[in-house]
Scaffold this motif. Structure first.
Motif, PDB file in Angstrom:
ATOM      1  N   VAL A 140       0.843  -1.207   0.000  1.00  0.00           N
ATOM      2  CA  VAL A 140       0.000   0.000   0.000  1.00  0.00           C
ATOM      3  C   VAL A 140       0.874   1.251   0.000  1.00  0.00           C
ATOM      4  O   VAL A 140       0.640   2.195  -0.769  1.00  0.00           O
ATOM      5  CB  VAL A 140      -0.973  -0.026   1.203  1.00  0.00           C
ATOM      6  CG1 VAL A 140      -1.692   1.309   1.358  1.00  0.00           C
ATOM      7  CG2 VAL A 140      -1.977  -1.162   1.038  1.00  0.00           C
ATOM      8  N   GLY A 179      -0.750   4.733  -1.108  1.00  0.00           N
ATOM      9  CA  GLY A 179      -2.099   4.467  -0.634  1.00  0.00           C
ATOM     10  C   GLY A 179      -2.241   4.727   0.854  1.00  0.00           C
ATOM     11  O   GLY A 179      -1.276   5.030   1.555  1.00  0.00           O
ATOM     12  N   THR A 215      -7.869   0.880   2.641  1.00  0.00           N
ATOM     13  CA  THR A 215      -7.442  -0.300   1.883  1.00  0.00           C
ATOM     14  C   THR A 215      -8.440  -1.430   2.034  1.00  0.00           C
ATOM     15  O   THR A 215      -8.970  -1.670   3.115  1.00  0.00           O
ATOM     16  CB  THR A 215      -6.053  -0.761   2.370  1.00  0.00           C
ATOM     17  OG1 THR A 215      -5.103   0.263   2.058  1.00  0.00           O
ATOM     18  CG2 THR A 215      -5.621  -2.064   1.728  1.00  0.00           C
TER      19      THR A 215
END
Length: 180
Positions: free
Chosen positions: A114, A119, A124
């Motif tokens: 991630v 991210g 997530t």
């Protein structure tokens, strides 16, 4: 017992030792090299995207999702497969076993994947089909969507997914439901 990463010659050494092989580490390295060469040469021969997956990924990407592959395979093999089946452009990154500090189901693999695409772990969703995918999602405390047609020996419904889908046509709605 020491933890050995999957997709490594170390994972094979124990079996060769048990079988009484001379120089199990050397043999494992040689065989593993041959395995990787063979796998790379034929990786896409029988591979096709599941029905609905490309449309679902395009829709998620168009909505602003960052998509990253989190795999216990070497990244170059995953990229090769995705390239050959025309999916590589759908992902912002591919994080294989060779690019992280720990293999799935260790939370570090998903967290590092991630982070590699910028991210947010709090936003997530892990999408997968096997026990390693369920394990990494649970370890990282992220929502989990599993498909019921994966290769896991344990039925996906028993792996405690937040959402279990039967077709990739249901993926976008499942992701939306998790965050609403």
């Amino acid at each position: 017992m020491a933890f050995h990463q999957p997709w490594s010659p170390l994972a094979a050494s124990r079996g060769l030792t048990e079988a009484g092989a001379k120089d199990p580490d050397g043999l494992a390295n040689a065989l593993f090299g041959r395995f990787l060469n063979h796998c790379g040469a034929y990786i896409a021969d029988e591979s096709r995207p599941f029905s609905g997956v490309i449309d679902a990924l395009k829709e998620l990407k168009a909505a602003g999702a960052k998509l990253v592959v989190c795999t216990n395979k070497p990244a170059d093999l995953s990229i090769s497969l995705q390239t050959k089946i025309s999916m590589v452009a759908l992902f912002d990154g591919v994080v294989g076993i060779d690019a992280v500090t720990a293999a799935k189901p260790n939370a570090a693999h998903l967290i590092e994947a991630v982070e590699s695409v910028g991210g947010d772990l709090a936003r997530t969703v892990m999408v997968g089909d096997a026990d390693a995918d369920a394990g990494v999602a649970h370890a990282a405390a992220t929502p989990l969507i599993l498909v019921d047609f994966g290769y896991t020996e344990t039925p996906a419904a028993e792996l405690a997914p937040d959402v279990l889908i039967q077709h990739f046509d249901d993926l976008v709605d499942a992701c939306t439901a998790i965050f609403n």
